[in-house]
Design a protein around this motif. Structure first.
Motif, short mmCIF file in Angstrom:
data_model
loop_
_atom_site.label_atom_id
_atom_site.label_comp_id
_atom_site.label_asym_id
_atom_site.label_seq_id
_atom_site.Cartn_x
_atom_site.Cartn_y
_atom_site.Cartn_z
N PHE A 21 -22.16 30.50 12.01
CA PHE A 21 -21.05 30.73 10.76
C PHE A 21 -21.94 30.76 9.28
CE2 PHE A 21 -19.14 28.31 14.03
CZ PHE A 21 -17.76 28.70 13.82
N TRP A 22 -21.53 31.73 8.58
CA TRP A 22 -22.25 31.72 7.24
C TRP A 22 -21.37 32.33 6.20
CZ3 TRP A 22 -22.95 35.45 11.03
CH2 TRP A 22 -22.87 36.79 10.55
N ILE B 184 -16.27 34.27 5.09
CA ILE B 184 -16.94 33.55 5.97
C ILE B 184 -17.32 34.48 7.40
CG2 ILE B 184 -17.25 31.23 7.49
CD1 ILE B 184 -17.23 30.80 4.72
N TRP B 185 -18.50 34.56 7.84
CA TRP B 185 -18.84 35.51 9.04
C TRP B 185 -19.06 34.54 10.21
CZ3 TRP B 185 -18.91 40.78 9.34
CH2 TRP B 185 -18.45 41.30 7.66
N VAL B 186 -18.89 35.17 11.10
CA VAL B 186 -19.21 34.50 12.51
C VAL B 186 -19.91 35.25 13.53
CG1 VAL B 186 -18.27 33.37 14.63
CG2 VAL B 186 -17.09 33.15 12.50
N PHE C 31 -20.22 38.77 19.80
CA PHE C 31 -18.91 39.27 18.75
C PHE C 31 -19.83 38.81 17.50
CE2 PHE C 31 -15.72 37.56 15.96
CZ PHE C 31 -14.49 38.46 16.03
N VAL C 32 -19.38 39.89 16.46
CA VAL C 32 -19.48 39.55 15.06
C VAL C 32 -18.20 39.78 14.23
CG1 VAL C 32 -21.00 40.42 13.16
CG2 VAL C 32 -21.81 40.24 15.22
N SER D 17 -9.36 31.38 13.91
CA SER D 17 -8.86 33.04 14.09
C SER D 17 -9.90 33.92 13.55
CB SER D 17 -7.65 33.49 13.94
OG SER D 17 -6.61 32.53 14.61
N CYS D 18 -10.51 34.79 14.42
CA CYS D 18 -11.58 35.78 13.59
C CYS D 18 -11.07 37.14 13.85
CB CYS D 18 -12.77 35.41 14.29
SG CYS D 18 -13.45 33.72 14.11
N ALA D 19 -11.45 38.03 13.13
CA ALA D 19 -11.17 39.47 13.15
C ALA D 19 -12.69 40.07 13.27
CB ALA D 19 -10.82 40.24 11.74
N GLY D 20 -12.83 41.13 14.29
CA GLY D 20 -14.06 41.61 14.57
C GLY D 20 -14.53 42.62 13.37
N PHE D 21 -15.93 42.95 13.15
CA PHE D 21 -16.46 43.63 12.34
C PHE D 21 -15.68 44.99 12.17
CE2 PHE D 21 -19.56 46.73 10.83
CZ PHE D 21 -20.02 46.28 9.66
N GLU D 22 -15.14 45.33 12.91
CA GLU D 22 -14.55 46.73 13.07
C GLU D 22 -13.37 46.83 11.93
OE1 GLU D 22 -14.20 45.86 17.39
OE2 GLU D 22 -14.93 44.69 15.69
N HIS D 23 -12.87 45.69 11.73
CA HIS D 23 -11.79 45.39 10.60
C HIS D 23 -12.28 45.87 9.31
CE1 HIS D 23 -8.85 43.60 8.20
NE2 HIS D 23 -9.65 42.92 7.32
#
Length: 271
Positions: free
Chosen positions: A25-26, A93-95, A112-113, A129-135
């Motif tokens: 997480f960053w 916040i990235w994952v 996953f990113v 809950s996370c949304a992918g980089f495609e978002h």
């Protein structure tokens, strides 16, 4: 295209495979946290991933099979990363989730990113809950609009204002029970709303100021660990209006809005 060694391929196809997952997480431009689903610390790329009660769902896609999503479950307890992201900070916040094998420690696979959208709590577990980089790729381009308010962000390169000149460093003398209203006589030295829409920095924490009256400023979310007697940096705010740009910041040349654009839609006029 990335390729893996035969040893990694063997691990992936083994019926008894035991992959470990690495979670990073960053905060964009700031702090990073590293965790692993293993029961031992994993060192990869000079970073140490600490054991944690952590797991995830499989990646899902929207109805158009374009944007992936994932849910990560995290043992809440008093973990600093959850305490931080639960406050919905201003920054992204990235994952990153990696699959890692002890037999091939230098070649993990990216699962996953993406970015954290929200955090919900159930008992002492946090569901992230996370949304992918495609978002990111579905965002509007270009980002600028014909609008009354300025398109620039205060203190960015296009705004051109040196934020150091608009910083107030002060010691907090009082905090309300919710942790969002902070008091300092230094705030009272400025007109009301001087800090509204600005932000406060304390350590790695970054919070928007939503109100400023007299000696008090109100933050959007509390800052864990901030207490009376500690020093913070608070920056002036901007409502993106031309009058503010001119009268407050003397920065008319860099104003990037259209204050005289018509508000009414001519196509909706009636005779």
């Amino acid at each position: 295209m990335k390729t893996h060694t035969d040893e990694y391929a063997l691990q992936e196809t083994s019926k008894k495979r035991t992959p470990t997952e690495l979670y990073r997480f960053w905060r964009e431009g700031g702090t990073a946290w590293y965790y692993t689903s293993a029961d031992f610390a994993v060192v990869y790329n000079t970073n140490t991933y600490e054991p944690a009660t952590i797991g995830r769902s499989s990646a899902a896609y929207d109805s158009e099979f374009e944007v992936s999503s994932m849910k990560i479950s995290f043992g809440y307890l008093n973990d600093p990363v959850i305490e931080y992201i639960a406050q919905n900070p201003v920054e992204l916040i990235w994952v990153e989730v990696l699959r890692w094998y002890e037999a091939t420690p230098t070649e993990p696979s990216v699962i996953f990113v993406g970015q954290i959208k929200n955090v919900a709590f159930e008992g002492n577990m946090a569901n992230v809950s996370c949304a992918g980089f495609e978002h990111y790729l579905k965002q509007r381009i270009p980002k600028y609009r014909f609008q009354i308010g300025c398109n620039n962000d205060l203190f960015d390169d296009f705004c051109g204002i040196n934020k150091v000149l608009w910083k107030t460093t002060t010691t907090i003398t009082s905090i309300d029970t919710d942790g969002v209203v902070l008091t300092s006589t230094a705030f009272g030295a400025f007109d009301d709303d001087y800090f509204t829409r600005g932000y406060l920095d304390w350590g790695d924490y970054h919070r928007m100021v939503v109100d400023h009256v007299g000696d008090d400023i109100t933050l959007r979310f509390r800052i864990p660990g901030l207490d009376v007697g500690q020093t913070v940096d608070v920056y002036a705010g901007c409502d993106r209006q031309l009058t503010t740009c001119v009268e407050k910041f003397n920065n008319k040349d860099n104003f990037f809005g259209h204050p005289w654009i018509p508000i009414d839609n001519p196509s909706q006029w009636t005779m």
